[in-house]
Design a protein around this motif. Structure first.
Motif, PDB file in Angstrom:
ATOM      1  N   LEU A  76       0.834  -1.200   0.000  1.00  0.00           N
ATOM      2  CA  LEU A  76       0.000   0.000   0.000  1.00  0.00           C
ATOM      3  C   LEU A  76       0.869   1.251   0.000  1.00  0.00           C
ATOM      4  N   ALA A 243      -3.700   1.646  -3.475  1.00  0.00           N
ATOM      5  CA  ALA A 243      -3.237   0.281  -3.728  1.00  0.00           C
ATOM      6  C   ALA A 243      -2.874   0.161  -5.198  1.00  0.00           C
ATOM      7  N   THR A 247      -6.165  -4.383  -7.731  1.00  0.00           N
ATOM      8  CA  THR A 247      -6.583  -4.840  -6.403  1.00  0.00           C
ATOM      9  C   THR A 247      -8.098  -5.039  -6.411  1.00  0.00           C
TER      10      THR A 247
END
Length: 310
Positions: A76, A243, A247
């Motif tokens: 992240l 992200a 994702t």
């Protein structure tokens, strides 16, 4: 979201360690938020959660690392607003497509900005400033941490909305700019409130107004610019969580929920307050819309003022 999607997302996130990328050196608000998240996610999922400070190239090195990471929710990015909403327009060879390379998870926290004046300037309010600037165009100047910084653009937006001309004096960082305003070399500066609040409280700087729609709980005694008749200068320093592209939406939703709950904890709220920040958690779709809207605002200002990155 269906219950089974939440369960799958939780299982996926509990399956591996987390890496939180902070693309700036330790010690600042980005690093603080990354560490708050790493501690919270680690406890929630029983996994190791480490912060990596991949600094350099104005944040691009860390951003590139996340762009290339697997989109499974375990790598992240914590990043300030300028990298997402200013740099894509400001930098002619910006190496990312924010909407294609990343998935917005949530806004994490925000810190108000404030317009301050040196005590030597004699300026006591935003109305004083506007009157003085209109009486003597292009004689008042304002400092910033550099060309194209969010605080530089706050000044350009103020000029547009107040209908005044101010001279921009760029510095290499907030510290040198603030020192010259404190010394009376330059009369004005837009700054993050946490950096200037001690000087405001001690009487070394005059707070002319915060650049938010409402007064900030960090310093409720400071009026907004809007209260003083200068509308549309809503410029907040904020930090987001992203992200890698790809994702899964269920994982993104789960991470946004996790972040909101972590940031709502009393000890975390207190920790944020010490740095002049408040939680700004929102849903992924809301965050994506906020990013698009702010990018459009800065694109108009950058193009209208012919601002070019140094």
């Amino acid at each position: 979201m269906p219950a089974f999607a939440q369960i799958d997302a939780h299982k996926q996130l509990a399956s591996n360690r987390f890496t939180i990328i902070s693309p700036f050196p330790p010690g600042g608000p980005v690093d603080t938020l990354a560490r708050i998240l790493s501690e919270g996610l680690g406890k929630r999922y029983g996994q190791a959660a480490v912060v990596e400070n991949d600094a350099g190239a104005a944040g691009n090195i860390g951003m590139d690392k996340v762009k290339r990471a697997k989109g499974d929710g375990h790598t992240l990015l914590v990043i300030p607003a300028g990298n997402l909403t200013i740099n894509p327009t400001l930098m002619p060879n910006f190496p990312f497509n924010i909407e294609k390379d990343f998935v917005p998870v949530t806004m994490l926290a925000k810190a108000p900005n404030v317009l301050v004046a040196s005590t030597a300037s004699g300026i006591k309010s935003a109305k004083d400033l506007v009157a003085m600037a209109k009486a003597k165009p292009n004689t008042l100047s304002y400092a910033s941490p550099g060309v194209g910084s969010g605080l530089h653009l706050a000044g350009e937006l103020f000029k547009q909305q107040a209908g005044v001309d101010l001279l921009h004096v760029p510095y290499k960082g907030t510290g040198p700019a603030l020192n010259d305003v404190l010394g009376g070399v330059v009369p004005l500066m837009f700054s993050n409130l946490p950096a200037t609040l001690p000087f405001i409280k001690s009487g070394k700087l005059v707070a002319l107004g915060v650049t938010e729609a409402r007064r900030t709980p960090v310093a409720p005694e400071i009026p907004t610019l809007a209260e003083q008749g200068i509308q549309g200068v809503n410029v907040t320093s904020w930090y987001g969580l992203l992200a890698p592209a790809g994702t899964p939406p269920a994982v993104v939703e789960q991470l946004a929920k996790d972040a909101a709950e972590i940031l709502a904890k009393p000890d975390v709220r207190e920790r944020l307050q010490t740095q002049g920040m408040t939680s700004a958690a929102m849903k992924p779709a809301e965050f994506a819309a906020a990013m698009r809207d702010e990018t459009a605002v800065w694109a108009r200002i950058i193009k209208a003022r012919n601002i070019v990155a140094e």
